[in-house]
Design a protein around this motif. Structure first.
Motif, mmCIF file in Angstrom:
data_model
loop_
_atom_site.group_PDB
_atom_site.id
_atom_site.type_symbol
_atom_site.label_atom_id
_atom_site.label_comp_id
_atom_site.label_asym_id
_atom_site.label_seq_id
_atom_site.Cartn_x
_atom_site.Cartn_y
_atom_site.Cartn_z
ATOM 1 N N LEU A 79 0.972 -1.127 -0.051
ATOM 2 C CA LEU A 79 0.124 -0.200 -0.108
ATOM 3 C C LEU A 79 0.983 1.308 -0.260
ATOM 4 N N GLU A 80 0.537 2.281 -0.857
ATOM 5 C CA GLU A 80 1.456 3.490 -1.074
ATOM 6 C C GLU A 80 0.583 4.507 -1.553
ATOM 7 N N PRO A 81 0.621 5.910 -1.087
ATOM 8 C CA PRO A 81 1.457 6.396 0.005
ATOM 9 C C PRO A 81 0.833 6.009 1.429
ATOM 10 N N PRO A 105 -7.239 7.095 -1.128
ATOM 11 C CA PRO A 105 -6.022 7.480 -2.154
ATOM 12 C C PRO A 105 -5.051 6.788 -1.702
ATOM 13 N N VAL A 106 -5.304 5.438 -1.596
ATOM 14 C CA VAL A 106 -3.859 4.659 -1.483
ATOM 15 C C VAL A 106 -4.101 3.407 -2.528
ATOM 16 N N GLU A 107 -2.776 3.372 -3.144
ATOM 17 C CA GLU A 107 -2.561 2.421 -4.399
ATOM 18 C C GLU A 107 -2.002 1.105 -3.726
ATOM 19 N N LEU A 158 5.444 -8.401 7.766
ATOM 20 C CA LEU A 158 5.043 -6.908 7.423
ATOM 21 C C LEU A 158 5.793 -6.027 7.468
ATOM 22 N N GLU A 159 6.174 -5.156 6.366
ATOM 23 C CA GLU A 159 7.402 -4.197 6.110
ATOM 24 C C GLU A 159 6.901 -2.844 5.953
ATOM 25 N N MET A 160 7.742 -2.157 6.521
ATOM 26 C CA MET A 160 7.449 -0.434 6.645
ATOM 27 C C MET A 160 8.642 0.234 6.009
ATOM 28 N N ARG A 161 8.550 0.750 5.086
ATOM 29 C CA ARG A 161 9.487 1.334 4.321
ATOM 30 C C ARG A 161 9.345 2.811 4.007
ATOM 31 N N ALA A 162 10.241 3.671 4.136
ATOM 32 C CA ALA A 162 10.267 5.078 3.615
ATOM 33 C C ALA A 162 11.654 5.827 3.714
ATOM 34 N N ARG A 209 10.296 10.403 13.565
ATOM 35 C CA ARG A 209 9.727 11.483 12.953
ATOM 36 C C ARG A 209 8.660 10.869 11.547
ATOM 37 N N GLU A 210 7.747 11.920 11.313
ATOM 38 C CA GLU A 210 6.834 11.502 10.259
ATOM 39 C C GLU A 210 7.639 11.288 8.939
ATOM 40 N N VAL A 211 7.315 10.218 8.390
ATOM 41 C CA VAL A 211 7.634 10.008 7.042
ATOM 42 C C VAL A 211 6.600 9.168 6.187
ATOM 43 N N THR A 212 6.760 9.343 4.990
ATOM 44 C CA THR A 212 5.790 8.669 4.015
ATOM 45 C C THR A 212 6.431 7.745 3.092
#
Length: 242
Positions: free
Chosen positions: A57-59, A147-149, A85-89, A118-121
Motif C-alpha cells: 500500500l502506497e503512499p 487514495p492509497v494504491e 509486515l514491512e514498513m519502508r520510507a 519523525r513523520e515519514v511517508t
C-alpha cells in the motif's frame, strides 16, 4: 427545602458517578495515528497472496510515534504461512514477522515495530514467505476506498484496498490526549471553531450536571418561597366578598 434536597441528591449522584468518569478518562486504549485502509461495511475484498508474493500500500504516512499496525488476514489452508509486515520510507526500513496464526481461521493481527521518531511517508507491505497462500482482507466499496494504491508484486490492483490501521506505541488515555483531541476537533470544523474556544466548551460539558443540579435547586427554592409569600396551600381559601 425540596429544592436543596434535589440539588444535594443530584450532586451526590454526580460524585457517585465520578469514579466511573475518572476511570473512563484515564483508561489506556489504542490511539490511531492514521488509517490507510478502512474495513468493509458491506462488500469486502479478499486478496490471495501466494508464497513469495508481496502486496504493498502506497503512499502511507507513518507518524513519529507510530509503533503498532493492525491488519486482517485469513488462513485458507491447514498450514499457516509465515507473513512479514514491512514498513519502508526514506530513512526508515523495518520488518516484523507476524506471530503464528491459526490454520483455516480469520482474524485481526496486531504487531509492534520501532517508531520512526519523525513523520515519514512511504509504503506498507505484506510479504508471504510461504509455504502456503494467505488471504488479505480489505474492501472494494467505493465509499471506503482511500487514495492509497494497492499493488501485488508491483502490479496495480484497481478498486481495492486492504484493511490497515496504524497506532501509537503502547496505550494512551483520553486524559493524556486531551490537547490532541481538542486540536483534532478544531481541525474537523476546518478552523471555524478555534481550539482555544473548545476548551471552555469542554469544561462546560464536564460541569454541566453540577450546573443543572444547582439551577434546579435554586428554581425549586424560589418557587417554594413565592408560594409561601402568597400563602398558597396554607389554611382555607380566603372568602370572597358577597
Amino acid at each position: 427545602m425540596l429544592g436543596v434536597a434535589g440539588a444535594l441528591g443530584a450532586l451526590l449522584m454526580l460524585l457517585w458517578q465520578w469514579g466511573e468518569i475518572h476511570e473512563y478518562g484515564t483508561y489506556k486504549r489504542d490511539a490511531r495515528t492514521s488509517t490507510p485502509g478502512l474495513s468493509a461495511l458491506f462488500a469486502r475484498e479478499v486478496v490471495l497472496l501466494d508464497a513469495d508474493e508481496s502486496a504493498c500500500l502506497e503512499p502511507v504516512t507513518f507518524a513519529a510515534d507510530t509503533g503498532q499496525a493492525r491488519v486482517r488476514v485469513q488462513v485458507p489452508k491447514r498450514r499457516a504461512p509465515r507473513l512479514d509486515l514491512e514498513m519502508r520510507a526514506p530513512g526508515y526500513d523495518e520488518r516484523v514477522t507476524v506471530p503464528p496464526m491459526e490454520p483455516r481461521a480469520e482474524g485481526e493481527v496486531r504487531v509492534e515495530f520501532p517508531q520512526p521518531r519523525r513523520e515519514v511517508t512511504g509504503e506498507f507491505c505484506f510479504h508471504n514467505r510461504g509455504p502456503t497462500p494467505i488471504n488479505l482482507i480489505g474492501t472494494n466499496e467505493g465509499r471506503s476506498l482511500l487514495p492509497v494504491e494497492l499493488t501485488i508484486d508491483g502490479r496495480p490492483k484497481d478498486d481495492a484496498n486492504l484493511e490497515l490501521q496504524l497506532l501509537r506505541a503502547g496505550g494512551h488515555s483520553l486524559a493524556s490526549r486531551r490537547t490532541e483531541i481538542v486540536d483534532r476537533a478544531s481541525a474537523f470544523t476546518a478552523g471555524l471553531v478555534p481550539a482555544w474556544l473548545l476548551w471552555p466548551v469542554a469544561l462546560l460539558l464536564v460541569l454541566l450536571p453540577l450546573i443543572v443540579a444547582v439551577l434546579f435547586g435554586v428554581s425549586v427554592t424560589r418557587a417554594e418561597a413565592a408560594r409561601a409569600d402568597r400563602g398558597d396551600g396554607r389554611g382555607p381559601p380566603a372568602s370572597r366578598p358577597s
